[in-house]
Write an enzyme that holds these catalytic residues in place. Sequence first.
Site, short mmCIF file in Angstrom:
data_model
loop_
_atom_site.label_atom_id
_atom_site.label_comp_id
_atom_site.label_asym_id
_atom_site.label_seq_id
_atom_site.Cartn_x
_atom_site.Cartn_y
_atom_site.Cartn_z
N THR A 1 0.86 -1.18 0.00
CA THR A 1 0.00 0.00 0.00
C THR A 1 0.90 1.23 0.00
OG1 THR A 1 -0.07 0.15 2.39
CG2 THR A 1 -1.76 -1.19 1.36
N GLU B 1 -5.87 -3.43 -0.93
CA GLU B 1 -6.36 -4.63 -0.23
C GLU B 1 -7.56 -5.27 -0.92
OE1 GLU B 1 -5.51 -1.75 1.03
OE2 GLU B 1 -4.76 -1.86 3.08
N LYS C 1 -14.19 16.39 12.95
CA LYS C 1 -15.09 16.20 14.09
C LYS C 1 -15.26 17.53 14.81
CE LYS C 1 -13.37 11.52 14.28
NZ LYS C 1 -12.02 11.58 13.71
N TRP D 1 -19.98 15.35 12.59
CA TRP D 1 -18.98 15.10 11.56
C TRP D 1 -19.21 16.01 10.36
CZ3 TRP D 1 -18.20 9.06 10.96
CH2 TRP D 1 -17.62 8.58 12.14
P1 ADP Z 1 -3.47 4.17 0.06
O1 ADP Z 1 -4.43 3.65 1.08
O2 ADP Z 1 -2.07 3.97 0.46
O3 ADP Z 1 -3.79 5.55 -0.45
P2 ADP Z 1 -4.84 2.73 -1.99
O4 ADP Z 1 -4.57 3.05 -3.39
O5 ADP Z 1 -5.03 1.34 -1.62
O6 ADP Z 1 -3.62 3.26 -1.22
O7 ADP Z 1 -6.04 3.65 -1.51
C1 ADP Z 1 -7.30 3.17 -1.17
C2 ADP Z 1 -8.15 4.28 -0.67
O8 ADP Z 1 -8.37 5.26 -1.68
C3 ADP Z 1 -9.53 3.87 -0.24
O9 ADP Z 1 -9.51 3.30 1.03
C4 ADP Z 1 -10.28 5.18 -0.31
O10 ADP Z 1 -10.07 5.97 0.84
C5 ADP Z 1 -9.64 5.88 -1.48
N1 ADP Z 1 -10.49 5.73 -2.67
C6 ADP Z 1 -10.34 4.88 -3.68
N2 ADP Z 1 -11.29 5.04 -4.61
C7 ADP Z 1 -12.10 6.03 -4.18
C8 ADP Z 1 -13.28 6.67 -4.68
N3 ADP Z 1 -13.82 6.35 -5.85
N4 ADP Z 1 -13.83 7.63 -3.92
C9 ADP Z 1 -13.30 7.99 -2.74
N5 ADP Z 1 -12.19 7.45 -2.22
C10 ADP Z 1 -11.59 6.48 -2.93
#
Ligand code: ADP
Length: 552
Positions: A187, A331, A444, A449
Site C-alpha cells: 500500500t 487490499e 469532528k 462530523w
Molecule cells: P493508500 O491507502 O495507500 O492511499 P490505496 O490506493 O489502496 O492506497 O487507496 C485506497 C483508498 O483510496 C480507499 O480506502 C479510499 O479511501 C480511497 N479511494 C479509492 N477510490 C475512491 C473513490 N472512488 N472515492 C473515494 N475514495 C476512494
Amino acid sequence: MLSTMQDVPLTVTRILMHGVQVHGRSQITTWTGEGEPQRRSFAEAGTRAVQLANALRDELGVRGDDRVATFMWNNAEHVEAYFAIPAMGAVLHTLNLRLPADQLVWVANHAADKVVIVNGSLLPLLAPLLPKLTTVEHVVVSGPGDRSLLDGARPRVHEYEELIADRPKTFDWPEIDERQAAAMCYTSGTTGDPKGVVFSHRSIYLHSMQVNMAQSMGLTDQDTSLVVVPQFHVNAWGLPHATFMTGVNMLMPDRFLQPAPLAEMIESERPTHAAAVPTIWQGLLGELTAKPRDVSSLTQVTIGGSACPPSLMEAFDKLGMRVCHAWGMTETSPLGTIARPPAHAIGTDEEFAYRITQGRFPAAVEARLSGPGGERLPWDGESAGELEVRGPWIAGAYYNGPDVEPLRPADKFSEDGWLKTGDVGTISADGFLTLTDRAKDVIKSGGEWISSVDLENALMSHPDVTEAAVVAVPDDKWGERPLATVVLREGSTADFESLRAFLAGDACRIAKWQLPERWSIIAAVPKTSVGKFDKKVLRKQYAEGELDVTQL
Ligand code: ADP
C-alpha cells in the site's frame, strides 16, 4: 455430497495461455514519445514472456516463490513480466517508483526481492538505492537510459533484450495451487508504513472476470484501453490480466503521463476506454480546454482511487467521455464497487446521482457498515459508518515475511476476518456505496462530523477553483474545524468571502455550521505517490505555521 465438477486451478498461467492463443492478434501499443509507438501482439508478448521465464530460471536462478520485482512504467515489457513471473511460480513484486527512497528500500528488503527489472529511464531513481537493497542479486534493464549509472553496482546487470533473445519459446509451466502467491504490492503508505498485500492466482483470476463483466468495465476485443493507472498501483486495476482474458487492446503511456502527450496519444491511437485517478483527468481537462483535440474515440473513462468530483464528471460528459466512478484499495485488488446506474434510473434525474456514488458492490464482495460502537448499521442510504468488506479478492492479512504468520492488525481486520477499509460512508438499500470520508480525514466539529470530501467537491465546482483540499485543524471551541486550502485559476480575483458565500449559496447549500472559517491559497495540493491528495502533508504544514492562513 461433493460436486461432480473438475477441480481446475484458476491461475495467471491460464490467462496468459488463453490470451496468446485465442487473442493472439490483440495489440499492446507502447508510446515512445517520438516517432512510431512500439507495437506488439499478445502472441509476441506471450512468446517473449516464455523466453523471460526461461531466462529468469536458467540464467538468474529464480526458483520457487522467489520475488522478482519490477521498477517500470506501463509498457509491453512490464506486461511480459506480469505473466512470466507468476506463471513460472515466482512472485511478481511491483515497486511503486513514486515512493520516497527510504520506503522503497524498506519495501524491497521486506519482500526480499531477488531480481529487479527496471526501465532504463528509471535508473537515476533506482541506482542510488541499490547498495541498500540487500537481497537483490540481479538487475535487468529494459529500454532507453544511461547504463553507466550502474557502473560498479553490486548486483549483476543484464540487458532485457539480450537476456531473453535466443531462449526457448516453450516452458513447462508448473502446476500451481491457485491459492499460492502470484503478485504482491505494498500500500502506498498514505496511512502509515507500507503494508504488503499478496494476491493469489485465484484472486487475480476471479477479479479479472469481474473487471470484464458488462456491469464493470465491460470491454471486448473491439476496445482499446488506455491504461494510465500505473502497473505498480494495484496491478493497474487488474487491466493487464483482464485484457488478456478478453483480447482488449492495451495502449500503454510508458513515462509520458503529462496532459499533452496523453491528449496526443488519445487523438492518434484512438482508445475507446481509459482508466486513471482524478488528478490525471483534471490535468487532461485543462489541456483539452486550452488546446482542443479530437478525442471522440474515448467514450468510457474509469475514475477511481479518490473521489471523482461531480464537476469533473460533468465536464467529461460534455466532451463525450462518459465517466464511470469506481472505488477500491490495494487490499481489494482493487475493484470493490463500480457506479453503473441501475436500469430504472437511466434517462431520469436520478441517473447522475447514482453515477457520482462510489458504486454498487459486485456479487463476490460482501459489505457491511460498522458504527462508532461497532454496531451494524442498516443499508438505508443515511446511516454512516466504517465500511467493512470480504470476498475472494479481498485481503485477509498483510505479508509479514516468509514462513511467519501474516499480520492481522485489529484496526484493519475484524475478529471475524472482514477487512476494515478505514472509509466512512453510507450504503443505499440497492447496494450503492457513498463515501463521505476516510475515517482519519473526517472533521469532528463539536460532536458532529463534517465531510471534507463534500466541502472539496463544492469548492471544486467553483469556476475559479482548480483544486481544493479540506483538512481538520485543532480548534479550542469545537475540537476540530475545517481548513480550506484552494488552488485558484490563473488570473482569478475570487476572494475567501466570495468562496464562502458560494459554498453557502444555492449552488452548494453547505450548512452554515460546516462552512470553513480558515482559508489558505496554495500553489498545488500536495500529492501522494499515487496522485492522491496528501492531507498528512497539509496538516503538518498547518501545524508548523507554513501556510498563510486567513481567518474570516
Ligand atoms: P493508500 O491507502 O495507500 O492511499 P490505496 O490506493 O489502496 O492506497 O487507496 C485506497 C483508498 O483510496 C480507499 O480506502 C479510499 O479511501 C480511497 N479511494 C479509492 N477510490 C475512491 C473513490 N472512488 N472515492 C473515494 N475514495 C476512494
